[in-house]
Scaffold this motif. Sequence first.
Motif, PDB file in Angstrom:
ATOM      1  N   ILE A  66       2.538   7.778  14.025  1.00 20.86           N
ATOM      2  CA  ILE A  66       2.686   7.501  12.747  1.00 20.86           C
ATOM      3  C   ILE A  66       3.911   6.279  12.609  1.00 20.86           C
ATOM      4  CG2 ILE A  66       3.763   8.049  10.637  1.00 20.86           C
ATOM      5  CD1 ILE A  66       2.008  10.541  10.672  1.00 20.86           C
ATOM      6  N   ALA A  67       4.831   6.803  13.330  1.00 24.39           N
ATOM      7  CA  ALA A  67       6.287   5.804  13.330  1.00 24.39           C
ATOM      8  C   ALA A  67       5.666   4.416  14.073  1.00 24.39           C
ATOM      9  CB  ALA A  67       7.127   6.332  14.230  1.00 24.39           C
ATOM     10  N   LEU A  68       5.001   4.255  15.098  1.00 25.93           N
ATOM     11  CA  LEU A  68       4.687   3.112  15.937  1.00 25.93           C
ATOM     12  C   LEU A  68       3.701   2.249  15.034  1.00 25.93           C
ATOM     13  CD1 LEU A  68       4.285   4.284  19.589  1.00 25.93           C
ATOM     14  CD2 LEU A  68       5.965   2.740  18.579  1.00 25.93           C
ATOM     15  N   GLN A  69       2.757   2.956  14.241  1.00 23.51           N
ATOM     16  CA  GLN A  69       1.689   2.253  13.392  1.00 23.51           C
ATOM     17  C   GLN A  69       2.370   1.984  11.985  1.00 23.51           C
ATOM     18  OE1 GLN A  69      -2.074   4.373  13.590  1.00 23.51           O
ATOM     19  NE2 GLN A  69      -2.097   4.394  15.514  1.00 23.51           N
ATOM     20  N   GLN A  70       3.683   2.521  11.697  1.00 20.43           N
ATOM     21  CA  GLN A  70       4.254   2.429  10.170  1.00 20.43           C
ATOM     22  C   GLN A  70       3.127   2.966   9.256  1.00 20.43           C
ATOM     23  OE1 GLN A  70       6.233  -1.258   9.407  1.00 20.43           O
ATOM     24  NE2 GLN A  70       5.895  -1.844  11.688  1.00 20.43           N
ATOM     25  N   GLY A  71       2.638   4.111   9.645  1.00 17.63           N
ATOM     26  CA  GLY A  71       1.699   4.787   8.829  1.00 17.63           C
ATOM     27  C   GLY A  71       2.116   5.307   7.502  1.00 17.63           C
ATOM     28  N   CYS A  72       1.114   5.424   6.532  1.00 16.54           N
ATOM     29  CA  CYS A  72       1.384   5.613   5.165  1.00 16.54           C
ATOM     30  C   CYS A  72      -0.018   6.275   4.686  1.00 16.54           C
ATOM     31  CB  CYS A  72       2.031   4.607   4.155  1.00 16.54           C
ATOM     32  SG  CYS A  72       1.569   3.034   4.562  1.00 16.54           S
ATOM     33  N   PHE A  73       0.034   7.014   3.553  1.00 14.16           N
ATOM     34  CA  PHE A  73      -1.426   7.686   3.092  1.00 14.16           C
ATOM     35  C   PHE A  73      -1.526   7.175   1.742  1.00 14.16           C
ATOM     36  CE2 PHE A  73       0.314  10.229   6.483  1.00 14.16           C
ATOM     37  CZ  PHE A  73      -0.466  10.104   7.367  1.00 14.16           C
ATOM     38  N   THR A  74      -2.835   7.375   1.241  1.00 15.57           N
ATOM     39  CA  THR A  74      -3.284   7.669  -0.202  1.00 15.57           C
ATOM     40  C   THR A  74      -3.954   9.096   0.131  1.00 15.57           C
ATOM     41  OG1 THR A  74      -5.294   6.094   0.390  1.00 15.57           O
ATOM     42  CG2 THR A  74      -3.722   5.259  -0.999  1.00 15.57           C
ATOM     43  N   LEU A  75      -3.606   9.646  -1.190  1.00 12.21           N
ATOM     44  CA  LEU A  75      -4.371  10.942  -1.296  1.00 12.21           C
ATOM     45  C   LEU A  75      -5.236  11.149  -2.534  1.00 12.21           C
ATOM     46  CD1 LEU A  75      -4.365  14.066  -1.003  1.00 12.21           C
ATOM     47  CD2 LEU A  75      -2.382  14.302  -2.347  1.00 12.21           C
ATOM     48  N   HIS A  76      -6.508  11.387  -2.284  1.00 12.00           N
ATOM     49  CA  HIS A  76      -7.696  10.889  -3.066  1.00 12.00           C
ATOM     50  C   HIS A  76      -7.852  11.998  -4.123  1.00 12.00           C
ATOM     51  CE1 HIS A  76      -8.861   6.944  -1.367  1.00 12.00           C
ATOM     52  NE2 HIS A  76      -7.805   7.397  -0.689  1.00 12.00           N
ATOM     53  N   GLY A  77      -7.904  11.746  -5.271  1.00 12.76           N
ATOM     54  CA  GLY A  77      -8.250  12.740  -6.273  1.00 12.76           C
ATOM     55  C   GLY A  77      -9.606  12.991  -6.542  1.00 12.76           C
ATOM     56  N   SER A  78      -9.978  13.537  -7.929  1.00 13.38           N
ATOM     57  CA  SER A  78     -11.574  13.757  -8.136  1.00 13.38           C
ATOM     58  C   SER A  78     -12.145  12.571  -8.991  1.00 13.38           C
ATOM     59  CB  SER A  78     -11.479  15.297  -9.025  1.00 13.38           C
ATOM     60  OG  SER A  78     -10.550  15.253 -10.069  1.00 13.38           O
ATOM     61  N   ARG A  79     -11.377  11.769  -9.763  1.00 14.12           N
ATOM     62  CA  ARG A  79     -11.720  10.997 -10.537  1.00 14.12           C
ATOM     63  C   ARG A  79     -12.904   9.865  -9.868  1.00 14.12           C
ATOM     64  NH1 ARG A  79      -8.535   8.001 -15.421  1.00 14.12           N
ATOM     65  NH2 ARG A  79      -7.862  10.203 -15.546  1.00 14.12           N
ATOM     66  N   LYS A  80     -12.524   9.473  -8.581  1.00 15.53           N
ATOM     67  CA  LYS A  80     -13.528   8.971  -7.856  1.00 15.53           C
ATOM     68  C   LYS A  80     -12.968   9.052  -6.384  1.00 15.53           C
ATOM     69  CE  LYS A  80     -15.528   4.715 -10.400  1.00 15.53           C
ATOM     70  NZ  LYS A  80     -15.379   3.268 -10.250  1.00 15.53           N
ATOM     71  N   PHE A  81     -13.926   9.468  -5.499  1.00 12.26           N
ATOM     72  CA  PHE A  81     -13.497   9.726  -4.412  1.00 12.26           C
ATOM     73  C   PHE A  81     -13.128   8.396  -3.364  1.00 12.26           C
ATOM     74  CE2 PHE A  81     -16.630  13.661  -4.018  1.00 12.26           C
ATOM     75  CZ  PHE A  81     -15.348  14.274  -4.805  1.00 12.26           C
ATOM     76  N   ALA A  82     -13.886   7.259  -3.624  1.00 16.19           N
ATOM     77  CA  ALA A  82     -13.566   6.169  -2.932  1.00 16.19           C
ATOM     78  C   ALA A  82     -12.714   5.115  -3.767  1.00 16.19           C
ATOM     79  CB  ALA A  82     -14.853   5.344  -2.788  1.00 16.19           C
ATOM     80  N   LEU A  83     -11.602   4.614  -3.241  1.00 12.89           N
ATOM     81  CA  LEU A  83     -10.816   3.829  -4.041  1.00 12.89           C
ATOM     82  C   LEU A  83     -11.334   2.478  -4.270  1.00 12.89           C
ATOM     83  CD1 LEU A  83      -7.744   3.678  -5.038  1.00 12.89           C
ATOM     84  CD2 LEU A  83      -6.981   2.598  -2.779  1.00 12.89           C
ATOM     85  N   ASP A  84     -11.199   2.112  -5.539  1.00 14.40           N
ATOM     86  CA  ASP A  84     -11.974   0.634  -5.830  1.00 14.40           C
ATOM     87  C   ASP A  84     -10.908   0.047  -6.900  1.00 14.40           C
ATOM     88  OD1 ASP A  84     -12.433   1.936  -8.336  1.00 14.40           O
ATOM     89  OD2 ASP A  84     -14.711   2.090  -7.983  1.00 14.40           O
ATOM     90  N   GLN A  85     -11.284  -1.262  -7.181  1.00 12.37           N
ATOM     91  CA  GLN A  85     -10.702  -1.948  -8.091  1.00 12.37           C
ATOM     92  C   GLN A  85     -10.555  -1.584  -9.561  1.00 12.37           C
ATOM     93  OE1 GLN A  85     -12.517  -5.654  -7.150  1.00 12.37           O
ATOM     94  NE2 GLN A  85     -10.645  -6.261  -6.409  1.00 12.37           N
ATOM     95  N   THR A  86     -11.238  -0.612 -10.032  1.00 10.18           N
ATOM     96  CA  THR A  86     -11.221   0.254 -11.204  1.00 10.18           C
ATOM     97  C   THR A  86      -9.927   1.124 -11.132  1.00 10.18           C
ATOM     98  OG1 THR A  86     -12.492   2.116 -10.737  1.00 10.18           O
ATOM     99  CG2 THR A  86     -13.579   0.196 -11.796  1.00 10.18           C
ATOM    100  N   GLN A  87      -9.577   1.469 -10.193  1.00  9.48           N
ATOM    101  CA  GLN A  87      -8.235   2.432  -9.728  1.00  9.48           C
ATOM    102  C   GLN A  87      -7.074   1.368  -9.553  1.00  9.48           C
ATOM    103  OE1 GLN A  87      -8.937   6.463  -8.207  1.00  9.48           O
ATOM    104  NE2 GLN A  87     -10.706   5.387  -7.563  1.00  9.48           N
ATOM    105  N   ALA A  88      -7.340   0.505  -8.692  1.00 14.73           N
ATOM    106  CA  ALA A  88      -6.421  -0.488  -7.934  1.00 14.73           C
ATOM    107  C   ALA A  88      -6.645  -1.880  -8.135  1.00 14.73           C
ATOM    108  CB  ALA A  88      -6.082   0.064  -6.750  1.00 14.73           C
TER     109      ALA A  88
END
Length: 271
Positions: free
Chosen positions: A202-224
């Motif tokens: 995680i440190a080498l890849q400078q990793g971070c995460f999105t945690l997905h809720g139940s409104r929509k499983f796939a992130l799209d432009q209606t959410q972001a």
Amino acid sequence: MPTPSKDRRVEIARRFRGCSIDAPKYSQIEIATLGEFFSIFHSLLEPGKIFWFRGHSSTEYTLAPSALRFDSEEKRSRALRLITEMKRFLGMKLPRPPAVDDHLGWMQVAQHYGLPTRLLDWTQNAAVALFFACCSAPDNDGLVVILNPIELNQRVDPKLPRIFDYERDATLIDPYFALGTRTNPRGSRTIALNPTWNTDRIALQQGCFTLHGSRKFALDQTQASSLLYVPILREHKESLLNELERVGIGEMFIFPEAEHVCSHLRRTAKL
């Protein structure tokens, strides 16, 4: 940066039209060199804002986490239950296990070792995302996806213009671990998180995460609405990987485990 010819813009649009992302915003600039890849950010990204990146080796992939990609609710439920089983077996084997009540930490452990979860990996390093867009599926066009994580979180709480952190935001984050596997139009939105269980990878890849809720499983432009897609054409993948290798972004450098070092050595020896 040179303006792409009309023919190349048409070709990029033709290839991108068949991808699995709904109504994407994408760059029409052809990325053939590392210099062109970094130059694009001057025209596309606002200075002073934080952006995260994710590389897809194929345009067929969506921004859904692994546990929520299954077609059936039964499989999604079964996938999420695996974390409980994992804790029973791995608790004694990890050199630095998360605390018993660190639900996010255990979910990160599951993600690290390949179990399906509600987490989706991102990186703060655009070059790392480009590596993942190029490192596999040589016959497919890839993508680098760009996200403003603070803008995403402001959709959840406009009073919290920041990336969420489990130490500060546990009451906001904890309900996600009890979510079911059905979508709910009024359910929880996807949120952006800093990691709590850090590893060398995680440190080498400078990793971070999105945690997905139940409104929509796939992130799209209606959410972001900040989501932006940079096409990486298949004919440029190999040369881009070679350039990345020269600046220290390669399998051996971003995957510290021994098997990846050996894989890198074998590939460079062309064996």
